[in-house]
Write an enzyme that holds these catalytic residues in place. Structure first.
Site, short mmCIF file in Angstrom:
data_model
loop_
_atom_site.label_atom_id
_atom_site.label_comp_id
_atom_site.label_asym_id
_atom_site.label_seq_id
_atom_site.Cartn_x
_atom_site.Cartn_y
_atom_site.Cartn_z
N GLU C 78 -9.50 0.23 15.12
CA GLU C 78 -10.48 -0.83 15.38
C GLU C 78 -10.69 -1.10 16.87
O GLU C 78 -11.12 -2.20 17.24
CB GLU C 78 -10.03 -2.12 14.69
CG GLU C 78 -9.93 -2.00 13.18
CD GLU C 78 -9.77 -3.36 12.53
OE1 GLU C 78 -10.67 -3.76 11.77
OE2 GLU C 78 -8.75 -4.03 12.79
N HIS C 97 -7.63 -9.31 18.47
CA HIS C 97 -8.03 -9.29 17.07
C HIS C 97 -6.78 -9.53 16.23
O HIS C 97 -5.74 -8.93 16.48
CB HIS C 97 -8.66 -7.94 16.71
CG HIS C 97 -8.86 -7.76 15.24
ND1 HIS C 97 -9.65 -8.60 14.49
CD2 HIS C 97 -8.34 -6.86 14.38
CE1 HIS C 97 -9.62 -8.21 13.22
NE2 HIS C 97 -8.83 -7.16 13.13
N HIS C 99 -5.00 -11.28 12.21
CA HIS C 99 -5.12 -11.79 10.83
C HIS C 99 -4.15 -12.95 10.66
O HIS C 99 -3.38 -12.98 9.70
CB HIS C 99 -4.76 -10.72 9.80
CG HIS C 99 -5.29 -9.35 10.07
ND1 HIS C 99 -4.57 -8.21 9.83
CD2 HIS C 99 -6.49 -8.92 10.56
CE1 HIS C 99 -5.27 -7.14 10.16
NE2 HIS C 99 -6.45 -7.54 10.61
N HIS C 167 -11.16 -10.91 6.34
CA HIS C 167 -10.51 -9.95 7.21
C HIS C 167 -9.62 -10.63 8.25
O HIS C 167 -8.41 -10.41 8.25
CB HIS C 167 -11.60 -9.09 7.88
CG HIS C 167 -11.06 -8.07 8.84
ND1 HIS C 167 -11.78 -7.00 9.29
CD2 HIS C 167 -9.85 -7.97 9.46
CE1 HIS C 167 -11.04 -6.28 10.13
NE2 HIS C 167 -9.87 -6.84 10.24
#
Lengths: 264, 264, 264, 264
Positions: C78, C97, C99, C167
């Site tokens: 990613e 980024h 989660h 996501h």
């Protein structure tokens, strides 16, 4: 004469570290004590995360929250919380300001915090709610001006604890040990009340129960037990003051006015 | 002869430490065992946070909760919980009183605790609810008078566990190991029930399942496994009794009646 | 000249480790920084769990997310998230980024994230929501194509943080320290908002409060305090960079293009 | 020849310890692998808490769940879960049975578990629900008879995971590493779904997304990353297999049929 002050500095550092170790404080929040010999002064760390505070970080302030000795250290922006409360409440010997996760849902929604178990009675029957916006409009929510601190102290009144809208909480007590007890168990009370409201109907302790149970933290076999417990947990976390480390640290206490930052 | 008593003192200390290590006990709560040779006595620590209890802290009491040997130690104010239950329940060999966070939402709202998974059946089909206020009016909620302890014992009846309104819980078992199992898995059951009620509709185990699953903690490959596990976790936490430390500690067990506090 | 790059690699590794240590990142997620001397490059680790990233793992990419030097290392699938945001936002110097568990209920339900306490204002008044499915239909939800990264960057717009449907989230800042502050306190905000919505009615900070409180992480006594705190916690966890280890590690930084995997 | 079996025993021990370290397993639950050379055998520890399992504890069973070599060790009562699934599913190479706290609210209420984020797709589109009571009436809920295990295997069908009413869950995979991934991320999915349902409306991933995202744990840069991460966390917890300890342990692997319990 120096001993009482040394001890007070150490208790301020310990109070900070214990409340961090028990999940009440994170990078923010601060614990202070009134000066042991001069009621017109209080003791508060330089600006530093609570779990790192050492006795040598503790600075003397007058009640207008000016450092008694000139310093180049970074200072907590919100020290007026402490100064204004010590002014307004001669009975108060220790103050903590915090953003404990347990309290935040109450601070955000304005839901009244009520004693739901015996140890939670330490918060008192009445926990007032203060919104800085009411009097001061748009701010960054930090309590930095003397008049903001004074407004918070008025909202606190004769209570033990005041919630601050979308910000956190401030609690007071008769000494550091009682303050730590009050803070930890009022947070436990908030957690239990939060969960209990999700599960069913909550009725607080009866008024007479609150009065009687609210005095538990003055029982000798309660304070001895809790302080030994929290101190030992702090030691075991690897972040405490062992006698050896205390000795070493005490010898490094900086003289007031000496402003060079220690190497770490 | 001394060995059975030494072992019992050590089990009392271990039970306290394991339940603290597993998040059931904090600064408060206490574990006792009936005296291994004299059913009219029980063993309970001096007043101290459970995770700090050592075999040498364990004191012998008669069933009226008076120390068998005179002592100047601070004593748990609520020891009558233990004495009155040992009086009322000859089958009970171990007792714990606690304020486990898992139980508190049920203690505060009066929501019935029911077995929602096989290991939770250890709590039994019926968990009674006791409110000190009903009989004694305004108190500080501590169970300190013999008649308060006796009232709680009556509420417990033949059950394994009793919830105490806005206070905590008390559980009983046939030995310390079964008591620890019952306490940990009744707390897990409370957590799961709390979450399940938030998620959907909860139906408890069938009555026949409760009976059968309630006996699991008597299966040899269950008790061996759980006790080894909790003991090992305690050791790894750095707060356990290693053989070396046990040896060292045993040699320091204070003689009854010797009241000087150890230096720590 | 090499020093600024060495320092940047080290900050990327520290940012990854701190966010893992504070519970934001697990096996997944990644932190990058724009190259300190070349705004058309960025620095990102080879594919590795964030809490294990070392300065020597950090690879230079161009803004099309191709490694500047050929490498046989496994790369994050990613990485276009980073490259496309650096293209679209010249003001952005650091990207993460993740989660984070705190954010996931908002990412799954599309509930708007709003600032509910002063430190949460770092997320900004407007946190957009992006659904990869809208533009790209069925995918494995990873953002791997340049056009997927560009679409996410458009959704982010001028904001500080964007939620990604089912996501996770992506946040940006002016440097690694501000990025870590924003990420940790936007996660705290999400936790408090989640709990507050369960407890009562939530009203966000006033617009003027968001602007003022949103600038807190630029105050010197805030950034000094938080960075010292998170770094110290990382050190105490046993997973940090002590000066000794840093020295040792720096000497092992692999030359670009050298592709043999280290033994561990 | 011995090496593949040694490696498999070690992976079974590691799988147990990692899942305990990540909060999936406690005193209960067990991980098995099909025998690397004989598909009619499987490998499972003697009855022991998962985080204590060592390679030398792993026993060979036939698919009727009888030990291949006679032993006096205590055995898991529920080993038929493993044997019956290996019989019914030739594609399955690893099985775990657990009572993860994350899953229990779903097991208790029967709420369907659905993939709510990309990594949760590892659970598959369909997670069946099995109630032992339907076929067997009142039991202690343990799956101990071959027909109980066979019934569970039928309920599992071609799925990756089956929930067991008021008991727990059982998951399968193509090897231990994929099993650990599936188990950890299906638990994360359960946690996020639980919270998301409390916060707003939950819609699962699209069917095509589930298929694509469900294959993520076969990507090389995913499995490498996760396994390194969980192994490193286990090592850092102080409960892992360092090369030195592994060496030491391997030399102590007991010969099959040798039944004396080690001293600990």
């Amino acid at each position: 004469m120096a001993d009482a002050l040394d001890k007070a500095r150490e208790e301020v550092a310990l109070g900070n570290r214990i409340l961090a170790n028990e999940g009440v404080l994170d990078a923010f929040g601060h614990v202070s004590a009134r000066h042991p010999r001069d009621p017109k002064r209080y003791l508060l760390s330089r600006s530093r995360a609570p779990e790192l505070v050492e006795p040598g970080d503790v600075i003397e302030y007058d009640l207008d929250s000016n450092p008694v000795n000139p310093t180049n250290e970074k200072l907590y922006a919100e020290r007026v919380i402490h100064g204004e409360i010590y002014k307004a409440r001669p009975d108060v010997m220790a103050v903590v300001h915090h953003h404990a996760p347990a309290m935040m849902p109450f601070c955000i929604t304005g839901t009244p915090l009520v004693p739901v178990f015996h140890l939670g009675a330490t918060a008192g029957a009445n926990v007032p709610f203060w919104d800085q916006y009411d009097e001061f409009g748009d701010t960054n929510l930090l309590v930095v001006k003397p008049e903001e601190g004074a407004s918070l102290a008025r909202a606190l009144g004769k209570s033990n604890l005041v919630l601050m809208n979308r910000h956190g909480a401030t609690a007071v007590a008769s000494d550091i040990q009682a303050l730590v007890f009050r803070t930890i168990y009022s947070c436990r009370n908030a957690e239990f009340q939060f969960q209990a409201q999700a599960l069913g109907t909550v009725t607080p302790l009866h008024r007479g129960e609150i009065e009687r149970a609210g005095a538990l933290n003055a029982m000798a076999n309660v304070t001895t037990r809790t302080w030994e417990y929290w101190t030992m947990r702090l030691e075991r976390s690897g972040n405490g003051f062992s006698p050896a480390r205390k000795q070493r640290r005490r010898s490094k206490v900086r003289k007031p006015g000496k402003t060079k930052r220690r190497k770490r």
